[in-house]
Design an enzyme around this catalytic site. Sequence first.
Site, PDB file in Angstrom:
ATOM      1  N   ARG A 119       3.249   1.995   8.077  1.00  0.00           N
ATOM      2  CA  ARG A 119       3.626   1.019   9.111  1.00  0.00           C
ATOM      3  C   ARG A 119       3.447   1.531  10.529  1.00  0.00           C
ATOM      4  O   ARG A 119       3.123   0.756  11.439  1.00  0.00           O
ATOM      5  CB  ARG A 119       5.087   0.587   8.912  1.00  0.00           C
ATOM      6  CG  ARG A 119       5.376  -0.058   7.579  1.00  0.00           C
ATOM      7  CD  ARG A 119       4.521  -1.269   7.345  1.00  0.00           C
ATOM      8  NE  ARG A 119       4.867  -1.927   6.079  1.00  0.00           N
ATOM      9  CZ  ARG A 119       4.123  -2.879   5.524  1.00  0.00           C
ATOM     10  NH1 ARG A 119       3.010  -3.300   6.108  1.00  0.00           N
ATOM     11  NH2 ARG A 119       4.490  -3.419   4.389  1.00  0.00           N
TER      12      ARG A 119
ATOM     13  N   GLU B 293      10.312  -5.471   5.534  1.00  0.00           N
ATOM     14  CA  GLU B 293      11.123  -6.683   5.650  1.00  0.00           C
ATOM     15  C   GLU B 293      12.560  -6.428   5.223  1.00  0.00           C
ATOM     16  O   GLU B 293      13.502  -6.877   5.859  1.00  0.00           O
ATOM     17  CB  GLU B 293      10.563  -7.771   4.734  1.00  0.00           C
ATOM     18  CG  GLU B 293       9.244  -8.312   5.115  1.00  0.00           C
ATOM     19  CD  GLU B 293       8.736  -9.197   4.006  1.00  0.00           C
ATOM     20  OE1 GLU B 293       7.901  -8.732   3.221  1.00  0.00           O
ATOM     21  OE2 GLU B 293       9.193 -10.349   3.907  1.00  0.00           O
TER      22      GLU B 293
ATOM     23  N   GLU C 132       3.796  -2.562  -0.864  1.00  0.00           N
ATOM     24  CA  GLU C 132       3.660  -4.017  -0.814  1.00  0.00           C
ATOM     25  C   GLU C 132       3.439  -4.517  -2.234  1.00  0.00           C
ATOM     26  O   GLU C 132       2.465  -4.149  -2.895  1.00  0.00           O
ATOM     27  CB  GLU C 132       2.510  -4.445   0.112  1.00  0.00           C
ATOM     28  CG  GLU C 132       2.839  -4.231   1.578  1.00  0.00           C
ATOM     29  CD  GLU C 132       1.863  -4.909   2.547  1.00  0.00           C
ATOM     30  OE1 GLU C 132       0.745  -5.268   2.124  1.00  0.00           O
ATOM     31  OE2 GLU C 132       2.240  -5.072   3.728  1.00  0.00           O
TER      32      GLU C 132
ATOM     33  N   ASP D 268      -0.073  -2.403  -2.458  1.00  0.00           N
ATOM     34  CA  ASP D 268      -0.864  -2.109  -1.257  1.00  0.00           C
ATOM     35  C   ASP D 268      -0.034  -1.188  -0.363  1.00  0.00           C
ATOM     36  O   ASP D 268       0.608  -1.631   0.586  1.00  0.00           O
ATOM     37  CB  ASP D 268      -1.206  -3.432  -0.557  1.00  0.00           C
ATOM     38  CG  ASP D 268      -1.926  -3.224   0.764  1.00  0.00           C
ATOM     39  OD1 ASP D 268      -2.584  -2.186   0.916  1.00  0.00           O
ATOM     40  OD2 ASP D 268      -1.811  -4.108   1.634  1.00  0.00           O
TER      41      ASP D 268
ATOM     42  N   ASP E 186      -7.886  -8.037   0.855  1.00  0.00           N
ATOM     43  CA  ASP E 186      -6.448  -8.285   0.756  1.00  0.00           C
ATOM     44  C   ASP E 186      -6.053  -9.436   1.673  1.00  0.00           C
ATOM     45  O   ASP E 186      -6.486  -9.494   2.825  1.00  0.00           O
ATOM     46  CB  ASP E 186      -5.673  -7.014   1.135  1.00  0.00           C
ATOM     47  CG  ASP E 186      -4.214  -7.087   0.699  1.00  0.00           C
ATOM     48  OD1 ASP E 186      -3.924  -7.767  -0.310  1.00  0.00           O
ATOM     49  OD2 ASP E 186      -3.372  -6.472   1.367  1.00  0.00           O
TER      50      ASP E 186
ATOM     51  N   LYS F  35      -3.984   1.211   5.636  1.00  0.00           N
ATOM     52  CA  LYS F  35      -4.053   0.610   4.301  1.00  0.00           C
ATOM     53  C   LYS F  35      -5.125   1.279   3.436  1.00  0.00           C
ATOM     54  O   LYS F  35      -5.310   0.870   2.293  1.00  0.00           O
ATOM     55  CB  LYS F  35      -4.406  -0.874   4.424  1.00  0.00           C
ATOM     56  CG  LYS F  35      -3.456  -1.686   5.303  1.00  0.00           C
ATOM     57  CD  LYS F  35      -2.283  -2.183   4.511  1.00  0.00           C
ATOM     58  CE  LYS F  35      -1.518  -3.242   5.288  1.00  0.00           C
ATOM     59  NZ  LYS F  35      -0.435  -3.815   4.465  1.00  0.00           N
TER      60      LYS F  35
ATOM     61  N   GLN G 175      -0.187   1.546  11.276  1.00  0.00           N
ATOM     62  CA  GLN G 175      -0.586   0.137  11.377  1.00  0.00           C
ATOM     63  C   GLN G 175      -0.229  -0.454  12.741  1.00  0.00           C
ATOM     64  O   GLN G 175      -1.031  -1.148  13.369  1.00  0.00           O
ATOM     65  CB  GLN G 175       0.111  -0.656  10.264  1.00  0.00           C
ATOM     66  CG  GLN G 175      -0.265  -2.130  10.187  1.00  0.00           C
ATOM     67  CD  GLN G 175       0.462  -2.847   9.038  1.00  0.00           C
ATOM     68  OE1 GLN G 175       1.241  -2.233   8.303  1.00  0.00           O
ATOM     69  NE2 GLN G 175       0.192  -4.127   8.879  1.00  0.00           N
TER      70      GLN G 175
ATOM     71  N   THR H 264      -4.404   2.196  -2.993  1.00  0.00           N
ATOM     72  CA  THR H 264      -3.931   0.922  -3.535  1.00  0.00           C
ATOM     73  C   THR H 264      -3.802   1.128  -5.036  1.00  0.00           C
ATOM     74  O   THR H 264      -4.773   1.521  -5.687  1.00  0.00           O
ATOM     75  CB  THR H 264      -4.939  -0.212  -3.252  1.00  0.00           C
ATOM     76  OG1 THR H 264      -5.162  -0.302  -1.845  1.00  0.00           O
ATOM     77  CG2 THR H 264      -4.429  -1.543  -3.780  1.00  0.00           C
TER      78      THR H 264
END
Length: 402
Positions: free
Chosen positions: A229, A350, A191, A225, A120, A245, A232, A249
């Site tokens: 968070r 985001e 994602e 994906d 990725d 991750k 992560q 997927t």
Amino acid sequence: MTEATKSWIEAANAADCEFPIQNLPYGVFSVDGQAPRCGVAIGDRIVDLAACEAAGLIDAGGTFSQPQLNDFIALGRAKWDEIRAALTALLATGGNSATPTVAMADAKLHLPIRVTEYTDFYASRNHAFNVGVLFRGPENALPAQWTHIPIGYNGRASSVVVSGTDVIRPMGQLKTDDGPIWSPCKRLDLELELGAIVGAPSELGDRVSVDRAESMIFGYVLLNDWSARDIQAWEYQPLGPFQSKAFATTISPWIVTQAALEPFRSEGAERLNPLLPYLHETRPGFYDLNLSWSLNGETLSRTNYNVMYYSSAQQLAHHTSSGCPMRVGDMLGSGTISGPAPDQTGALLEMTEGGKKPVKTGDGDRTFLQDGDTVTLNGYAQGDGYRVGFGPCTGTILPAKE
Ligand code: CA
């Protein structure tokens, strides 16, 4: 290549149908509990490629009776072109109305390929900057190497699942002021990405040019994906994402071929500095692809693949730059595809500025995904009176196994 714009399968001729005769994407399907085999979507039907081979209408060496497309893809580009031309002739108006098909509504769709390995990348400047601000602050947001090198990590092929598969919220280590705790992920995200399917191998020690890399790509899928968070943020330095991750997927069931996307070739984002020669491309490697994602049926973001900074061909070329070999069935994630505005972002991280600004939906405010939420990715290229689409790429969140 036979040019055709209409099919004897009427549903394929509707202006908003994602599977017109110009598309012909490949997948794997089964009906009535029979063995999965390869098919091509057209209109509201699926061409049974194994039955077409058995009837002598096409010849792919028996590969279409396999439960994944790897063996067909391995036959190479000349065979891809031959089969596309043959299917176009069979399905065009005035073609062969005895071509074996099944109703898509009666079919179960499976993972279209055995994913050999999955890598990725991180090729949207907007996404890299926005996430960098949240994780490291604005000064260090865009890493110094980002405009020079396609950044990626080696993901897991074992957890790639087909659209419609439920996603179990992962457990993991979360950071607190009193040290790490073992907990269900509390900041589960999507994602929005495109996945390139590698259709030709390269040898150990072999460096591949961008032009050759492009000729090695069979086609593309939509790719989600899923990202934890909070896991992560605690685990990612210095070697990058790992369990955040690795749990799932999701990809779309249909692989849209490079041939079908060719009319939509597009420039990408403006270059901020010259690239080293091994990343040079002789023609634009992006596509004008309208992309969006929805939460529980409500579209929250729209963007376009042509905002990206590195193409899949550049990513593939970079992947071989050390001499790392590629294999048929490898999948390269583009990286989250985000435009500059909040309603153009490919991730909730985001859109909500790290959970600080909840997004209003018909189902209540959201910062991150709740159990029971369904996320769907959509994508299509708009032609003159037709569109080339992927079909939905969807998944529903199930509670963690505590
Ligand atoms: Ca990603």
